[in-house]
Design a protein around this motif. Structure first.
Motif, PDB file in Angstrom:
ATOM      1  N   ILE A  19     -40.399  35.786 -36.719  1.00  0.00           N
ATOM      2  CA  ILE A  19     -39.102  35.608 -36.089  1.00  0.00           C
ATOM      3  C   ILE A  19     -38.378  34.408 -36.719  1.00  0.00           C
ATOM      4  CG2 ILE A  19     -37.954  34.979 -33.951  1.00  0.00           C
ATOM      5  CD1 ILE A  19     -39.943  36.677 -32.466  1.00  0.00           C
ATOM      6  N   VAL A  20     -39.106  33.343 -36.985  1.00  0.00           N
ATOM      7  CA  VAL A  20     -38.503  32.141 -37.563  1.00  0.00           C
ATOM      8  C   VAL A  20     -37.929  32.449 -38.935  1.00  0.00           C
ATOM      9  CG1 VAL A  20     -38.986  29.818 -38.401  1.00  0.00           C
ATOM     10  CG2 VAL A  20     -39.988  30.589 -36.249  1.00  0.00           C
ATOM     11  N   LEU A  21     -38.645  33.220 -39.740  1.00  0.00           N
ATOM     12  CA  LEU A  21     -38.149  33.578 -41.068  1.00  0.00           C
ATOM     13  C   LEU A  21     -36.903  34.451 -40.986  1.00  0.00           C
ATOM     14  CD1 LEU A  21     -41.478  34.205 -43.002  1.00  0.00           C
ATOM     15  CD2 LEU A  21     -39.949  32.246 -43.151  1.00  0.00           C
ATOM     16  N   ARG A  22     -36.847  35.335 -40.017  1.00  0.00           N
ATOM     17  CA  ARG A  22     -35.661  36.195 -39.829  1.00  0.00           C
ATOM     18  C   ARG A  22     -34.439  35.349 -39.463  1.00  0.00           C
ATOM     19  NH1 ARG A  22     -32.810  40.137 -41.478  1.00  0.00           N
ATOM     20  NH2 ARG A  22     -31.687  41.221 -39.864  1.00  0.00           N
ATOM     21  N   VAL A  23     -34.625  34.384 -38.607  1.00  0.00           N
ATOM     22  CA  VAL A  23     -33.527  33.488 -38.223  1.00  0.00           C
ATOM     23  C   VAL A  23     -33.049  32.696 -39.429  1.00  0.00           C
ATOM     24  CG1 VAL A  23     -32.915  31.479 -36.816  1.00  0.00           C
ATOM     25  CG2 VAL A  23     -34.223  33.339 -35.804  1.00  0.00           C
ATOM     26  N   LEU A  24     -33.979  32.187 -40.229  1.00  0.00           N
ATOM     27  CA  LEU A  24     -33.610  31.459 -41.440  1.00  0.00           C
ATOM     28  C   LEU A  24     -32.876  32.358 -42.428  1.00  0.00           C
ATOM     29  CD1 LEU A  24     -36.713  29.200 -42.104  1.00  0.00           C
ATOM     30  CD2 LEU A  24     -34.415  28.475 -41.470  1.00  0.00           C
ATOM     31  N   GLN A  25     -33.306  33.606 -42.523  1.00  0.00           N
ATOM     32  CA  GLN A  25     -32.643  34.543 -43.426  1.00  0.00           C
ATOM     33  C   GLN A  25     -31.201  34.791 -42.995  1.00  0.00           C
ATOM     34  OE1 GLN A  25     -34.372  38.464 -43.475  1.00  0.00           O
ATOM     35  NE2 GLN A  25     -33.313  39.046 -45.350  1.00  0.00           N
ATOM     36  N   ILE A  26     -30.977  34.943 -41.724  1.00  0.00           N
ATOM     37  CA  ILE A  26     -29.622  35.148 -41.201  1.00  0.00           C
ATOM     38  C   ILE A  26     -28.769  33.910 -41.452  1.00  0.00           C
ATOM     39  CG2 ILE A  26     -28.273  35.460 -39.093  1.00  0.00           C
ATOM     40  CD1 ILE A  26     -30.585  37.232 -38.059  1.00  0.00           C
ATOM     41  N   MET A  27     -29.326  32.749 -41.216  1.00  0.00           N
ATOM     42  CA  MET A  27     -28.575  31.503 -41.432  1.00  0.00           C
ATOM     43  C   MET A  27     -28.207  31.337 -42.902  1.00  0.00           C
ATOM     44  SD  MET A  27     -28.193  30.222 -38.478  1.00  0.00           S
ATOM     45  CE  MET A  27     -27.926  28.484 -38.518  1.00  0.00           C
ATOM     46  N   MET A  28     -29.132  31.655 -43.804  1.00  0.00           N
ATOM     47  CA  MET A  28     -28.872  31.519 -45.235  1.00  0.00           C
ATOM     48  C   MET A  28     -27.830  32.531 -45.705  1.00  0.00           C
ATOM     49  SD  MET A  28     -30.440  28.938 -46.285  1.00  0.00           S
ATOM     50  CE  MET A  28     -30.420  29.107 -48.043  1.00  0.00           C
ATOM     51  N   SER A  29     -27.766  33.695 -45.079  1.00  0.00           N
ATOM     52  CA  SER A  29     -26.758  34.684 -45.475  1.00  0.00           C
ATOM     53  C   SER A  29     -25.353  34.256 -45.039  1.00  0.00           C
ATOM     54  CB  SER A  29     -27.104  36.053 -44.894  1.00  0.00           C
ATOM     55  OG  SER A  29     -26.965  36.043 -43.486  1.00  0.00           O
ATOM     56  N   LEU A  30     -25.269  33.440 -44.006  1.00  0.00           N
ATOM     57  CA  LEU A  30     -23.963  32.957 -43.528  1.00  0.00           C
ATOM     58  C   LEU A  30     -23.491  31.710 -44.264  1.00  0.00           C
ATOM     59  CD1 LEU A  30     -24.429  33.396 -39.676  1.00  0.00           C
ATOM     60  CD2 LEU A  30     -23.163  34.867 -41.243  1.00  0.00           C
ATOM     61  N   LEU A  31     -24.352  31.064 -45.002  1.00  0.00           N
ATOM     62  CA  LEU A  31     -24.014  29.811 -45.672  1.00  0.00           C
ATOM     63  C   LEU A  31     -22.858  29.936 -46.663  1.00  0.00           C
ATOM     64  CD1 LEU A  31     -24.885  26.861 -45.638  1.00  0.00           C
ATOM     65  CD2 LEU A  31     -26.466  27.383 -47.488  1.00  0.00           C
ATOM     66  N   PRO A  32     -22.804  30.913 -47.574  1.00  0.00           N
ATOM     67  CA  PRO A  32     -21.665  31.013 -48.496  1.00  0.00           C
ATOM     68  C   PRO A  32     -20.334  31.223 -47.781  1.00  0.00           C
ATOM     69  CG  PRO A  32     -23.477  32.368 -49.273  1.00  0.00           C
ATOM     70  CD  PRO A  32     -23.845  31.884 -47.905  1.00  0.00           C
ATOM     71  N   THR A  33     -20.342  32.025 -46.743  1.00  0.00           N
ATOM     72  CA  THR A  33     -19.126  32.253 -45.970  1.00  0.00           C
ATOM     73  C   THR A  33     -18.655  30.967 -45.300  1.00  0.00           C
ATOM     74  OG1 THR A  33     -19.913  34.492 -45.537  1.00  0.00           O
ATOM     75  CG2 THR A  33     -18.093  33.707 -44.189  1.00  0.00           C
ATOM     76  N   SER A  34     -19.601  30.176 -44.843  1.00  0.00           N
ATOM     77  CA  SER A  34     -19.256  28.898 -44.205  1.00  0.00           C
ATOM     78  C   SER A  34     -18.603  27.946 -45.194  1.00  0.00           C
ATOM     79  CB  SER A  34     -20.505  28.244 -43.615  1.00  0.00           C
ATOM     80  OG  SER A  34     -21.104  29.076 -42.659  1.00  0.00           O
ATOM     81  N   PHE A  35     -19.124  27.872 -46.422  1.00  0.00           N
ATOM     82  CA  PHE A  35     -18.524  27.010 -47.436  1.00  0.00           C
ATOM     83  C   PHE A  35     -17.101  27.454 -47.760  1.00  0.00           C
ATOM     84  CE2 PHE A  35     -22.978  25.887 -49.004  1.00  0.00           C
ATOM     85  CZ  PHE A  35     -22.960  24.673 -48.329  1.00  0.00           C
ATOM     86  N   SER A  36     -16.894  28.758 -47.863  1.00  0.00           N
ATOM     87  CA  SER A  36     -15.569  29.291 -48.142  1.00  0.00           C
ATOM     88  C   SER A  36     -14.600  28.946 -47.009  1.00  0.00           C
ATOM     89  CB  SER A  36     -15.646  30.809 -48.319  1.00  0.00           C
ATOM     90  OG  SER A  36     -14.369  31.354 -48.478  1.00  0.00           O
ATOM     91  N   ALA A  37     -15.047  29.089 -45.774  1.00  0.00           N
ATOM     92  CA  ALA A  37     -14.200  28.772 -44.621  1.00  0.00           C
ATOM     93  C   ALA A  37     -13.857  27.285 -44.581  1.00  0.00           C
ATOM     94  CB  ALA A  37     -14.897  29.193 -43.324  1.00  0.00           C
ATOM     95  N   ILE A  38     -14.791  26.433 -44.935  1.00  0.00           N
ATOM     96  CA  ILE A  38     -14.537  24.985 -44.952  1.00  0.00           C
ATOM     97  C   ILE A  38     -13.513  24.644 -46.025  1.00  0.00           C
ATOM     98  CG2 ILE A  38     -15.583  22.745 -45.495  1.00  0.00           C
ATOM     99  CD1 ILE A  38     -18.122  23.765 -44.042  1.00  0.00           C
ATOM    100  N   ALA A  39     -13.606  25.285 -47.186  1.00  0.00           N
ATOM    101  CA  ALA A  39     -12.638  25.044 -48.258  1.00  0.00           C
ATOM    102  C   ALA A  39     -11.238  25.474 -47.831  1.00  0.00           C
ATOM    103  CB  ALA A  39     -13.056  25.781 -49.524  1.00  0.00           C
ATOM    104  N   GLU A  40     -11.115  26.638 -47.193  1.00  0.00           N
ATOM    105  CA  GLU A  40      -9.816  27.108 -46.703  1.00  0.00           C
ATOM    106  C   GLU A  40      -9.275  26.184 -45.619  1.00  0.00           C
ATOM    107  OE1 GLU A  40     -10.049  31.199 -45.530  1.00  0.00           O
ATOM    108  OE2 GLU A  40     -10.734  31.837 -47.515  1.00  0.00           O
ATOM    109  N   LEU A  41     -10.131  25.695 -44.748  1.00  0.00           N
ATOM    110  CA  LEU A  41      -9.727  24.779 -43.691  1.00  0.00           C
ATOM    111  C   LEU A  41      -9.190  23.473 -44.276  1.00  0.00           C
ATOM    112  CD1 LEU A  41      -9.650  24.035 -40.643  1.00  0.00           C
ATOM    113  CD2 LEU A  41     -11.927  23.096 -40.960  1.00  0.00           C
TER     114      LEU A  41
END
Length: 131
Positions: free
Chosen positions: A1-23
């Motif tokens: 379960i912990v690895l699945r949560v980490l996988q989901i978090m890592m998949s959202l990381l690029p989108t988060s960087f893009s959103a921060i740049a736009e902000l």
């Protein structure tokens, strides 16, 4: 379960960087807009134009970008522009990057006010961005 949560978090990381740049870009544009001096624009009688007609007479548009302000390069000025289009006319605006195509369209839409000259657009206006 912990690895699945980490996988989901890592998949959202690029989108988060893009959103921060736009902000960051949006905040700096908003800050620049709020720091500008208010301008008094004199009302001029507009000539009557029919639906779909466009008239530009000696119109000069000025557009300052965040990049231009931060690099102390000043602002971009387009004009004087003279243009007359009748309803049903096809007009293509093309040119290299930075030549003023978007500035002209924003001026026609009323998003940029003309520093001098006259702009008349009859009928309704809309813009569909390229993104």
């Amino acid at each position: 379960i912990v690895l699945r949560v980490l996988q989901i978090m890592m998949s959202l990381l690029p989108t988060s960087f893009s959103a921060i740049a736009e902000l960051t870009t949006s905040c700096s544009r908003l800050q620049m807009f709020l720091q500008q001096q208010d301008q008094l624009i004199e009302a001029q009688p507009e000539p009557t134009v029919g639906a779909g007609e466009v008239i530009l007479k000696e119109a000069i548009f000025e557009r300052s970008s965040v990049r231009a302000v931060t690099q102390a390069r000043g602002s971009f000025s387009l004009g004087p522009v003279n243009l007359t289009l009748n309803a049903g006319d096809l007009c293509i605006v093309c040119g290299p990057v930075g030549s003023g195509k978007s500035t002209l369209v924003l001026g026609l839409l009323g998003e940029l006010t003309a520093l001098s000259g006259h702009v008349s657009c009859g009928g309704r206006k809309a813009l569909s961005g390229q993104e």
